[in-house]
Design an enzyme around this catalytic site. Structure first.
Site, PDB file in Angstrom:
ATOM      1  N   ASP A 143      24.816  29.385 106.008  1.00  0.00           N
ATOM      2  CA  ASP A 143      23.654  29.803 105.235  1.00  0.00           C
ATOM      3  C   ASP A 143      23.714  31.293 104.915  1.00  0.00           C
ATOM      4  O   ASP A 143      24.195  32.101 105.711  1.00  0.00           O
ATOM      5  CB  ASP A 143      22.387  29.499 106.042  1.00  0.00           C
ATOM      6  CG  ASP A 143      21.117  29.878 105.314  1.00  0.00           C
ATOM      7  OD1 ASP A 143      20.837  29.275 104.267  1.00  0.00           O
ATOM      8  OD2 ASP A 143      20.408  30.782 105.801  1.00  0.00           O
TER       9      ASP A 143
ATOM     10  N   GLU B  39      27.153  29.037 101.328  1.00  0.00           N
ATOM     11  CA  GLU B  39      26.070  29.237 100.369  1.00  0.00           C
ATOM     12  C   GLU B  39      26.167  30.695  99.915  1.00  0.00           C
ATOM     13  O   GLU B  39      25.626  31.596 100.549  1.00  0.00           O
ATOM     14  CB  GLU B  39      24.703  28.967 101.018  1.00  0.00           C
ATOM     15  CG  GLU B  39      23.579  29.022 100.001  1.00  0.00           C
ATOM     16  CD  GLU B  39      22.249  29.492 100.580  1.00  0.00           C
ATOM     17  OE1 GLU B  39      21.229  29.290  99.903  1.00  0.00           O
ATOM     18  OE2 GLU B  39      22.237  30.086 101.666  1.00  0.00           O
TER      19      GLU B  39
END
Length: 728
Positions: free
Chosen positions: A407, A460
């Site tokens: 993330d 990401e």
């Protein structure tokens, strides 16, 4: 009470500020008597020493203190002695002496920890049930270099930090103690005395289980009992997750996928229900939003406290093992969202762990995300980098996770991420790149791929940082794949336009092919697109309800026929009306009725076509798998292209992005023969008008669009039609 006369090392123990209580407590040689045994027991009224077959020998109390001391005048004795203790209520019990046991951590462990190269730290740090020197108990270890004293506290010692004081191992900053008699399921924390004299109660950073929030203590877990049944899956992982295999990922938030009334489903219930659904729908993988333990439901798991603990909201760690195992035994992979970019400021967690910025940078220009109210890891510190890499490897090792989606990578790469001028510090070369984070990501990817072949790592990453998904030996970051955020933003921006205006935005759909093969891309429609007032997927689409769902069917078919692996958030497959709410179940009742049911059936069929037709997945990461037929018909908002597999097999994709049917649309094709219609998003069973091509069309010899053959076809309104040569 008379103040006792004690040496300085004893006062340090009494006042709970000792680095080495083992140096004075326990059994020691004495110049005069040969052996002396000392114990510090604040809850004891009387104590006896129990040695082999000897009678219990009373241990005198040092006047004015809670220290009991016995000079043994019979020479040496074996170390397996015990205490009998009586409290002021007359209750008696027996226990081992904590301070007679040798360390459980070896010098090599400490050396590797200091280097930042102990990648199985989860096997020695934290709390581990084991037999040590012939006694069953729990070995505790924690890193707190700036603490003046660390104790392990729990119900077993009435949460009294004066007992079970730990020793620091040299200059390593690691404190440890073996607590005999403790076992699995004990609840505990570490009590830390800071340099300023403050007392902190901290959750174990390496805890493998935690209490259900709002309680914050750690729980002793024994991971060696679960028996896995997924060996066939694990062995085949390098093949099943190769670049030429299909990967359509179902992103899930476990707490809101489905509920039993207001209650969460357990990991085991979720396993059975979700596997059955994903098999029916045709998803190859489930990606879990973070199940790493987190105190606040509203963070969705992205503000992690327990980097080694699956959340207890849905059951025990073994229940989570069952979830993964059951998925694997039914040929479904499991990915996990993992958050090494930042961590929350909760007082029981990593923040200011030993009273100093230990896991984070001290300077807020380097160590704090103001937007998120979190701290940033200090990637340049050996022990911190080791902590994170050990966490990543732990999930792959202990829980057989098939891949990690990392993330907020962009926030890690740039020192000025979401900062104004003067709020950030440049690197040593004056640039904005976080060099320490870059090296951490490279090491993370290298070790994951080296130790767990076939495992997927996904970034990401929303910027143009080069070579995110290229190997580290070529200068890349080493990720397997990268989320294609540019494609997602451009595509949604295009589809939100009224069709009458789409001709002016035609490039938004075609631009992605300019850079489609610069990285190994995943095409994501994730949870981030349907929260915080962005609207649900149906709400994003223009027009009346029929047009909204026709647009969605067209959008999803475009996604699945475009190069790149796929990710779709739960609920998008049937187009639920409300935005996603983490605190309630998906609106499954809507999936029973049109037009939601039609969208779900179309997505199901598209999933299975995607998996079954090699042209849709075998060549995703280079230009040999894609060819435009016509990308320039902006006036009519038409697109057509070919997808190819490794052996030359093809499918033809044609899209009509307006609500006007297009008859006699000529499309060039590379092969002669009958082309069967394997997908028409306007089919009546999907809620469409049922305009189509009667099952297929035959190519003639008229060259068109630089192809030797062509077909005349009908394109329904707001539709995607996919054709495949009958011979294939």
């Amino acid at each position: 009470m008379k103040r006792p006369i004690l040496p300085p090392e004893a006062w340090a123990i009494v006042e709970s500020r000792s680095h080495d209580p083992f140096g004075w407590l326990g059994r020691h040689y004495h110049a005069e008597s040969g052996v002396v045994v000392r114990a510090f027991k604040p809850r004891a009224e009387k104590m006896w020493l129990l040695v082999a077959d000897e009678k219990a020998i009373a241990m005198p109390r040092i006047e004015g203190s809670d220290i009991f001391k016995l000079h043994w005048k019979k020479g040496d004795f074996e170390t397996d002695y015990r205490f009998r203790i009586e409290n002021k209520d007359g209750h008696q019990w027996e226990e081992e002496d904590v301070y007679r046991f040798a360390p459980t951590l070896g010098e090599m462990d400490l050396h590797l920890i200091g280097e930042g190269n102990h990648f199985e730290k989860y096997n020695i740090m934290g709390a581990h049930v084991r037999e040590h020197e012939g006694v069953r108990g729990v070995a505790f270890a924690v890193w707190a270099p700036s603490a003046t004293r660390v104790s392990v506290v729990g119900n077993f010692n009435h949460w009294d930090g004066r007992e079970h004081q730990m020793r620091m191992r040299g200059s390593s900053g690691v404190w440890e103690v073996f607590a005999p008699g403790l076992c699995e399921s004990e609840v505990y924390k570490f009590e830390i005395r800071t340099r300023d004299g403050d007392i902190l109660e901290k959750t174990d950073p390496y805890a493998q289980q935690m209490e259900v929030r709002p309680n914050t203590a750690s729980v002793v877990h024994n991971p060696r009992k679960y028996e896995w049944g997924d060996q066939a899956w694990v062995t085949s992982l390098p093949e099943t997750q190769a670049a030429d295999k299909p990967m359509n990922i179902y992103e899930v938030h476990l707490g809101s996928w489905r509920r039993a009334g207001a209650d969460y489903l357990s990991y085991r219930d979720l396993a059975h229900q979700m596997v059955e659904y994903c098999q029916w729908m045709g998803y190859t993988h489930i990606e879990l939003m973070p199940v790493t333990e987190h105190p606040f439901d509203g963070s969705w798991g992205y503000q992690t406290v327990g980097y080694f603990a699956p959340t207890s909201r849905f059951g025990s760690p073994d229940d989570f093992r069952y979830f993964v195992d059951y998925c694997h035994q039914n040929d479904i992979g499991v990915f996990l969202d993992w958050v090494p970019a930042h961590f929350p400021k909760d007082s029981h967690g990593l923040a200011r762990f030993d009273g100093t910025p230990l896991y984070e940078h001290e300077d807020p220009r380097l160590g704090e995300h103001k937007d998120w109210g979190t701290y940033i890891f200090n990637f340049g510190r050996n022990e911190v980098r080791n902590f994170l890499i050990a966490s990543a490897l732990f999930w792959l090792d202990e829980f057989h996770i098939d891949g990690l989606r990392v993330d907020a990578v962009a926030s890690m790469l740039y020192l000025d991420y979401s900062r104004e001028d003067g709020e950030w510090m440049p690197n040593k070369y004056g640039g904005r790149e976080n060099l320490e984070a870059v090296e951490f990501l490279k090491q993370f990817n290298h070790l994951v791929h080296e130790r767990f072949p076939g495992t997927v790592t996904m970034a990401e990453e929303s910027t143009s940082w080069p070579m995110v998904s290229r190997p580290t030996y070529l200068g890349g970051l080493g990720f397997t794949m990268k989320w294609n955020m540019g494609w997602m933003n451009d595509t949604l921006s295009y589809f939100e336009n009224d069709p009458v205006h789409r001709s002016y935005h035609h490039h938004a759909l075609t631009f992605s092919m300019v850079y489609a093969f610069t990285e190994n891309f995943i095409l994501p429609f994730s949870h981030d697109e349907i929260v915080h007032g962005k609207g649900s997927m149906p709400e994003k689409m223009p027009g009346d309800d029929w047009q909204k769902f026709a647009n969605l069917r067209l959008l999803y078919a475009y996604m699945y026929s475009h190069p790149g692996k796929k990710l779709q958030f739960m609920g998008l497959e049937f187009g639920q009306w409300p935005e996603w709410n983490f605190d309630s179940s998906l609106s499954w009742d809507q999936a029973n009725f049109m037009p939601h049911r039609g969208l779900q059936l179309m997505q199901r069929d598209m999933n299975h076509i995607y998996k079954d037709v090699p042209a849709f997945h075998e060549v995703d990461f280079d230009g040999g798998g894609f060819e435009w037929l016509d990308c320039n018909d902006a006036d009519r908002s038409l697109l057509s292209y070919v997808r190819r597999d490794k052996n030359g097999g093809i499918v033809v994709v044609a899209m009509n992005l307006t609500p006007v049917p297009r008859h006699d649309y000529r499309v060039g094709v590379p092969k002669a023969g009958l082309y069967k219609e394997i997908m028409n998003t306007d089919s009546e069973i999907y809620g469409g008008t049922n305009i189509g091509n009667a099952g297929g069309v035959t190519a003639d010899n008229q060259s068109w669009m630089n192809q030797p053959h062509s077909i005349l076809m009908t394109l329904p309104p707001l539709s995607c039609v996919i054709l495949q040569p009958e011979a294939e």
